[in-house]
Design a protein around this motif. Sequence first.
Motif, short mmCIF file in Angstrom:
data_model
loop_
_atom_site.label_atom_id
_atom_site.label_comp_id
_atom_site.label_asym_id
_atom_site.label_seq_id
_atom_site.Cartn_x
_atom_site.Cartn_y
_atom_site.Cartn_z
N CYS A 61 45.76 2.26 30.17
CA CYS A 61 44.64 2.09 29.34
C CYS A 61 44.59 0.82 28.49
O CYS A 61 43.93 -0.10 29.15
CB CYS A 61 44.68 3.48 28.62
SG CYS A 61 44.53 4.96 29.19
N ARG A 62 45.17 0.67 27.71
CA ARG A 62 45.03 -0.58 26.84
C ARG A 62 45.39 -1.70 27.17
O ARG A 62 44.43 -2.89 27.31
CB ARG A 62 45.76 -0.09 25.40
CG ARG A 62 45.18 0.72 24.64
CD ARG A 62 46.34 0.96 23.52
NE ARG A 62 47.46 1.78 24.05
CZ ARG A 62 48.56 2.13 23.10
NH1 ARG A 62 48.58 1.82 21.82
NH2 ARG A 62 49.57 2.51 23.53
N SER A 63 46.56 -1.83 27.88
CA SER A 63 46.90 -3.26 28.45
C SER A 63 46.16 -3.38 29.61
O SER A 63 46.03 -4.64 29.98
CB SER A 63 48.57 -3.24 28.57
OG SER A 63 48.99 -2.27 29.26
N ALA A 64 45.84 -2.44 30.43
CA ALA A 64 45.31 -2.55 31.49
C ALA A 64 43.75 -3.20 31.34
O ALA A 64 43.33 -3.93 32.18
CB ALA A 64 44.98 -1.37 32.34
N PHE A 65 43.25 -2.45 30.18
CA PHE A 65 41.80 -2.90 29.98
C PHE A 65 41.92 -4.55 29.52
O PHE A 65 41.12 -5.32 29.86
CB PHE A 65 41.23 -2.16 29.14
CG PHE A 65 39.79 -2.76 28.56
CD1 PHE A 65 38.73 -2.49 29.55
CD2 PHE A 65 39.38 -3.19 27.39
CE1 PHE A 65 37.46 -2.88 29.22
CE2 PHE A 65 38.53 -3.70 26.90
CZ PHE A 65 37.16 -3.59 28.10
N SER A 93 39.46 8.85 32.38
CA SER A 93 38.52 8.63 31.02
C SER A 93 38.76 7.03 30.68
O SER A 93 37.87 6.50 30.16
CB SER A 93 39.36 9.39 29.78
OG SER A 93 40.74 9.06 29.99
N ALA A 94 39.64 6.58 31.10
CA ALA A 94 39.75 5.09 30.75
C ALA A 94 38.80 4.32 31.77
O ALA A 94 38.22 3.28 31.46
CB ALA A 94 41.33 4.58 31.03
N LEU A 95 38.87 4.85 33.10
CA LEU A 95 37.95 3.96 34.14
C LEU A 95 36.31 4.22 33.45
O LEU A 95 35.71 2.98 33.63
CB LEU A 95 38.18 4.82 35.34
CG LEU A 95 39.37 4.90 36.19
CD1 LEU A 95 39.09 5.56 37.50
CD2 LEU A 95 39.74 3.16 36.59
N ARG A 96 36.06 5.29 33.16
CA ARG A 96 34.51 5.31 32.57
C ARG A 96 34.45 4.52 31.38
O ARG A 96 33.40 3.73 31.23
CB ARG A 96 34.34 6.90 32.05
CG ARG A 96 34.41 7.86 33.60
CD ARG A 96 33.73 9.14 32.74
NE ARG A 96 34.40 9.75 31.97
CZ ARG A 96 35.58 10.60 31.99
NH1 ARG A 96 35.91 10.80 33.44
NH2 ARG A 96 36.12 11.09 31.02
N GLY A 102 31.65 -2.75 31.00
CA GLY A 102 31.21 -3.75 32.27
C GLY A 102 32.52 -4.28 32.92
O GLY A 102 32.47 -5.52 33.54
N TYR A 103 33.75 -3.49 32.86
CA TYR A 103 34.76 -3.79 33.71
C TYR A 103 35.20 -2.74 34.48
O TYR A 103 34.73 -1.65 34.27
CB TYR A 103 36.01 -4.03 32.71
CG TYR A 103 35.60 -5.17 31.80
CD1 TYR A 103 36.00 -6.46 31.98
CD2 TYR A 103 34.81 -5.31 30.56
CE1 TYR A 103 35.94 -7.61 31.46
CE2 TYR A 103 34.50 -6.28 29.83
CZ TYR A 103 35.09 -7.62 30.23
OH TYR A 103 34.85 -8.67 29.35
N ASP A 104 36.03 -3.06 35.68
CA ASP A 104 36.52 -2.11 36.68
C ASP A 104 37.90 -1.93 36.76
O ASP A 104 38.53 -3.01 37.07
CB ASP A 104 35.84 -2.49 38.02
CG ASP A 104 36.09 -1.69 39.10
OD1 ASP A 104 36.63 -0.29 38.89
OD2 ASP A 104 35.90 -1.85 40.30
N LEU A 105 38.48 -0.72 36.54
CA LEU A 105 40.05 -0.79 36.39
C LEU A 105 40.57 -0.01 37.56
O LEU A 105 41.58 0.44 37.70
CB LEU A 105 40.20 0.17 35.06
CG LEU A 105 40.21 -0.71 33.74
CD1 LEU A 105 40.68 0.03 32.63
CD2 LEU A 105 40.90 -1.94 33.86
N THR A 106 39.40 0.27 38.55
CA THR A 106 39.98 1.11 39.55
C THR A 106 41.21 0.59 40.70
O THR A 106 42.00 1.34 41.03
CB THR A 106 38.88 1.56 40.75
OG1 THR A 106 38.09 -0.10 41.09
CG2 THR A 106 37.87 2.06 40.15
N ALA A 107 41.30 -0.86 40.71
CA ALA A 107 42.40 -1.32 41.46
C ALA A 107 43.68 -1.55 40.78
O ALA A 107 44.59 -1.94 41.26
CB ALA A 107 41.84 -2.63 41.96
N HIS A 108 43.62 -1.31 39.23
CA HIS A 108 44.65 -1.58 38.39
C HIS A 108 45.86 -0.28 38.94
O HIS A 108 45.73 0.71 39.05
CB HIS A 108 44.55 -1.35 36.98
CG HIS A 108 45.52 -1.53 36.14
ND1 HIS A 108 46.27 -2.63 36.05
CD2 HIS A 108 46.32 -0.64 35.59
CE1 HIS A 108 47.13 -2.48 34.90
NE2 HIS A 108 47.49 -1.19 34.79
#
Length: 204
Positions: A61-65, A93-96, A102-108
């Motif tokens: 969540c946090r560090s990924a974002f 929840s973090a993806l949303r 305006g960011y995409d975490l799907t590949a993280h």
Amino acid sequence: MSWHPLRRLTAWIDRRHGTWRGAVRSLLARLALAAGRLEPYQLRHPQRVRRVVFVCLGNICRSAFAQQVAIRLDMATASLGLSTTTGASTPDSALRAARRQGYDLTAHRAINLSDFEVRPGDLFLVMELWQARALRHRFGARDDVEVALLGLWCTPRQPHLHDPFTLSDAYFDQCFCRLREAVFALQRVVPQAGRGPQSAGARR
């Protein structure tokens, strides 16, 4: 006695700090900052920074974002978790919440500290004081890396950035807004940490 003021306070705490525990930890961290006890976890040598490494508990969540924000700013960056499973994905929840910013975490995919390659010039940016202490203990006398609290680049400074995992969308938004603000401010302090050919940190 009316319970409406208490409900309003609880709603404010849920939105700003996630939980009552988050609010208490935030207050204690602010008091420690005011007393000068967080001096060891402020950036001392910005000119030495070559890569920014964002750290939280699970790296989902946090560090990924924060890492995604840094990538958008073309910074040399990586992220890790102190207690996670390497390869774990970001929860819905973090993806949303990231999409709302305006960011995409799907590949993280998460990286555990034990699987992370530390490099000279790394600046490790943590979300909570205990994480800073854990990393400093891990690195010992090593002086070619630094550990700092990411929230010190927020305005006002937020030395404790509480974990939004399992918490409300409102707090996710608050947390991610703070993270984005901090990374933008950090980039102005370490502009030489431009993205190189290998900014990730997993061991090969």
